[in-house]
Each structure stands twice: as C-alpha cells, then as structure tokens.
Design an enzyme around this catalytic site. Sequence first.
Site, PDB file in Angstrom:
ATOM      1  N   TYR A  73       1.666   4.200  12.815  1.00  0.00           N
ATOM      2  CA  TYR A  73       0.955   4.358  11.544  1.00  0.00           C
ATOM      3  C   TYR A  73       1.531   3.445  10.476  1.00  0.00           C
ATOM      4  O   TYR A  73       0.918   3.258   9.420  1.00  0.00           O
ATOM      5  CB  TYR A  73       0.969   5.823  11.090  1.00  0.00           C
ATOM      6  CG  TYR A  73       2.054   6.197  10.102  1.00  0.00           C
ATOM      7  CD1 TYR A  73       3.359   6.409  10.510  1.00  0.00           C
ATOM      8  CD2 TYR A  73       1.765   6.330   8.746  1.00  0.00           C
ATOM      9  CE1 TYR A  73       4.340   6.741   9.597  1.00  0.00           C
ATOM     10  CE2 TYR A  73       2.744   6.665   7.827  1.00  0.00           C
ATOM     11  CZ  TYR A  73       4.032   6.867   8.252  1.00  0.00           C
ATOM     12  OH  TYR A  73       5.009   7.190   7.344  1.00  0.00           O
ATOM     13  N   ARG A  74       2.665   2.835  10.766  1.00  0.00           N
ATOM     14  CA  ARG A  74       3.378   2.048   9.767  1.00  0.00           C
ATOM     15  C   ARG A  74       4.402   1.215  10.544  1.00  0.00           C
ATOM     16  O   ARG A  74       4.858   1.644  11.596  1.00  0.00           O
ATOM     17  CB  ARG A  74       4.107   3.024   8.863  1.00  0.00           C
ATOM     18  CG  ARG A  74       4.557   2.541   7.521  1.00  0.00           C
ATOM     19  CD  ARG A  74       4.948   3.769   6.710  1.00  0.00           C
ATOM     20  NE  ARG A  74       5.584   3.411   5.471  1.00  0.00           N
ATOM     21  CZ  ARG A  74       6.051   4.295   4.602  1.00  0.00           C
ATOM     22  NH1 ARG A  74       5.954   5.596   4.866  1.00  0.00           N
ATOM     23  NH2 ARG A  74       6.605   3.935   3.470  1.00  0.00           N
ATOM     24  N   TYR A 134      11.243   0.052   6.529  1.00  0.00           N
ATOM     25  CA  TYR A 134      10.034  -0.742   6.785  1.00  0.00           C
ATOM     26  C   TYR A 134      10.115  -2.117   6.100  1.00  0.00           C
ATOM     27  O   TYR A 134       9.140  -2.843   6.077  1.00  0.00           O
ATOM     28  CB  TYR A 134       8.793   0.027   6.322  1.00  0.00           C
ATOM     29  CG  TYR A 134       8.598   1.325   7.070  1.00  0.00           C
ATOM     30  CD1 TYR A 134       8.165   1.324   8.393  1.00  0.00           C
ATOM     31  CD2 TYR A 134       8.882   2.555   6.476  1.00  0.00           C
ATOM     32  CE1 TYR A 134       8.009   2.507   9.100  1.00  0.00           C
ATOM     33  CE2 TYR A 134       8.716   3.746   7.174  1.00  0.00           C
ATOM     34  CZ  TYR A 134       8.280   3.717   8.491  1.00  0.00           C
ATOM     35  OH  TYR A 134       8.116   4.891   9.182  1.00  0.00           O
TER      36      TYR A 134
END
Length: 527
Positions: free
Chosen positions: A470-471, A93
């Site tokens: 969600y991310r 991420y």
Amino acid sequence: MTRTLPPNLSEATFDKVLAELASVVSRPNLIASGDDLAAYADPFLPGPENPQAFAASAAVLPASVDEIREILRIANAYRLPLWTVSTGRNFAYGGAAPRLAGSVVLDLKRMNRILEVDETLAFALVEPGVTYFDLYAYLREHGLRLWVDAPAAGWGSIVGNTLERGFGYTPYGDHAAMQCGMEVVLANGDVLRTGMGGIDPGTSWQVYRPGFGPSYDAMFMQSNFGIVTKLGIWLMPQPSAYLLGEIQCRDEADLEAIVETLRPLRLDETIRHHAVIEGGIRRAASVSPRSQWYDGAGAMPESAVAAMLDKLGVGRWNLHFALYGAPELLDVRYAMVQRAFARIRGARITAAKYAGDAEPGGGANRNLAGIPSMSAFRMLDWRGGAGAHVDFSPICPFTGRDAMRQYTLAKARMAEYGFDYYGGFTAGERHLHHIAAVIFDRNDARQTDAAGDALRSLMSDAHAAGYGEYRAHLAYMDFAAAQYGFNGGALLRLSETIKDALDPEGILSPGKQGIWPRAWRGKRGYT
Ligand code: ADP
C-alpha cells in the site's frame, strides 16, 4: 560533501535560480548547504542504496499560497524539479528526501495554521505544517470534545499522513476516508478547491466530499499531481465512555483463529475501529530491549522468543481492541467479544473501562483514545546501535488463511536475512494492513545492506503470491508500481498521461509512486 545540482542545470544557473527563490521566501527560508540541507536526507536509507541518489539540491520553505505560486513560476521557467513535503517525517518510506536527486524540497512546515475547527459538525481545516500533536493541543486548549486519530508517530503532519493514506487506531483510523475537501495548487499555479469548496463563498466544503461532477480528492493522494495547501478532516466526537482490551494468544498458529474471529465482529460493527493484532516480539519490545533476551547474530531463535514471551507474560499474538459508546453498550459488546474469543484455546482477555474524557497511560492505549503519542519509535531501541527501520507493508485480505500465509512468508524471509519478525496486522474492514518492520543498525553496513535486500525479496515474494504494497520507500517506488502491472501497466500509463497533461514541464515530485513525467521518464529504475 559534493554539491548536488538539479539535473540539467549548471552550477551558475542553479545559483541564479537560488537567488530568485531567495527573493520569494527570504534567505533563512532557503536552505542550500550545510547541516540544514543534510537534514533533508533520509536517515533510515537501507543499503545498498546510494544516499546521493536521493539527495536534495536545496530546500525552500514558503509561507503562503502566493509564495508557492511564485516558486512554481521559477521552477517552470528552469524545469526545476520540486519535491513537496508537509513536515517531511515520512520515516521508513524516505523521510523528506526526494525521489529524483537534485530536486529542491518544497517544505510546507511554515504553513501551519489550524484554520477552522467546528465542534458541532466535528471537522477541522488545516494547513500542511499542522501536526497531530498541534491539533490535539488546540482541541484541549479550547475545551472541544473532539478526538484526533493519530498514526503511531504523532509528530507528523495531518496533511502528509492523510495524503499517503496513513492510518490510526480509532474508528476514524482510515485517514483517507475521513478527509473532506482540499485546496490544491497545480503545477501551472492554478489554485482549486475540491468538492463543495467550488462554491465561493461556501458553507459545505468540509461536510460533503463529492460536490458536483467528478470528485478529485483521491487523485491528490499518493500522487504528484498537485500541492495540497489546505485539507479538511473529520474528527470523532468524544464518546461518553470507552473500553480498552487485550487478548493474548499463545501459539503462532492462533493468528488464523484470531483473524477469523475478529472479522465478523468488525463487519457487524461490534468492533468499529482499527484493532491491532500485534506479534509477540513487537509487544515485548514495548517493555524490554532485545539484548536482555538474546544478543547473538541473526534472527532471535525460537527458544529465546518463547522464553521471552513466557517471562514477560505476553502472547505470541496480542489483539488490542477498543469499544466506544455509552456504558451499557460497552457491556453488551464486551460480552460478545469475550464469547467469540473464548473459542480460542488459552486466549487470555483483559480490559478496562474509561470515562470519555479519561486519559489512559501507555502510547498505544493513548492512540486508541484520540491522543497522539510517539509509541512507534520504541522499535528503534529493539536492536540497539543506531536504530533504523524500513517497512514491508502489503495489503492482506481479512482471512485467517491470508494472514498466516503472509506471516509465514515474511518471517522466513526476514530470518534468512538475519532479522526478527517485528510486525502485526491492523484491521480495516475487509483487509488487514500487514506491517512488518525490518529493524537495523545503520552504523552496521552489513545489516543496512541486508535490510534493503530483505525488503526487495519480501516485495517479490508478496507479488508472486498475488499481494501488493500500500506504500513503499522511495528506493522501491518503481518496483512497487511495476507490480501493479495488469494489461501492461495500464494503471501507470493513465497516471503518466494525467501527469503530462497537468505538469508538462515535469516539475512536481518526479518519480513519486513510480509516476514519472515525460521529461524524466528515463530516470525510472531502482536509483
Ligand atoms: P509526515 O511528516 O506526516 O510523515 P510528509 O510531510 O513526509 O508527512 O509527507 C509524506 C509524503 O506525502 C511526502 O513525501 C509527499 O510525497 C506527500 N505530500 C506531503 N505533503 C504534501 C502536500 N502538501 N501536497 C502534495 N503532496 C504532499
């Protein structure tokens, strides 16, 4: 390498800023060049993103809340963007890299005290630098009968993972839900404690989250509204016994029946934890590298996948589940699970019972028993070369139809870009976290570019079908946030109104989760 400067600061001004920061933390804790600074880059950046777009200008490592407040004073004076990380291991991420090029990383890893562990009420209070391994070691050393719920990579920070709404695998796997009480430093230097932490001196900070009046904890998750310096987390009391089981199913289409069978067991709490439905390739990767089965270009052909699963004796889908509690309870619940899954033709179920303090082998099993591991990292060896991954992580309603739809969509897109479907579904209560990793060799430019292209396509597909992530990786934060577009983006408008009120100079993590302070709003975009 060219030097990256904070936006709008000249080299001379930035040198002055660095000198001021050094007077707060002392030189070794201010990193402004060389390999030490390069370590803040995202090692898994997908293509065709430009690494310079996410380059830090420096990193500063405070040791206390007072030092953080001094740093904030300097940052506000110069309008210097800071990017907060706890240990910066947010790989897939963005790692420790900032969203806005030239930001100074505020790295909190030196603040690593375990401040309190209460065995009776089963909670801990930790600083940002405390990792899951650290807390586990502490509990063992002190003979405390409490479990840690770790995400797949146990070396990360408890605070970092919880704030990102990460998840693990025991009944305490919903990390955001198990958080209770925070200390937060706001952009203006004010320090607050949420919930019952407002009572000073108090007794109830880690036992009741709401407190009195509005409850703010969730506001500091996946946001850039504050710097979290302490966090309370509930810990699971060690059960008297537990059972670890696996159910292997043969056919691709069995996913639908697995989900439909699991949901009622999850909702009635026969299965009380984040059970994982693991795709065949991810399961196979735990025992062998891809090259043993196929080393051509593109996604592994069906025939090779089938031969591999057959030879290894693993399922096309593999449900990992656990039961926790008194041995008598385990027997009853296990019989219920067996009965339910017997309906799926060809399903093979195996299980083993453990005493509460026993340690199973194997990373995934250890995670289910409150022991951190690094099992997730095996994925980096799947493709060979310099393994990297970026994750597609949509929320999936807990129905067989939705799971099949997301799986079919993801598998086809990944194959189109030359990637295997390396994924699985982790069971919440009414949703599944669908995580599909795009694994690439970062020394191969073509693959690295294809990984980024695949991710963007997957996100568009998901959105078109009514799903959301969600991310998201730094490079796709604006893209992901824009997909939450109801009423012309009312949600993001609210976030940016709050941002401007709390942080008028726009210094805290600009661009995080697509939230841009007024000062930098023009920077919105892919890079
Ligand atoms: P981990 O090392 O556990 O993977 P990180 O330290 O990389 O976690 O944190 C993940 C993300 O969470 C960061 O990129 C940042 O946006 C946010 N974050 C981490 N720590 C804090 C903190 N103490 N206060 C506010 N936000 C934080």
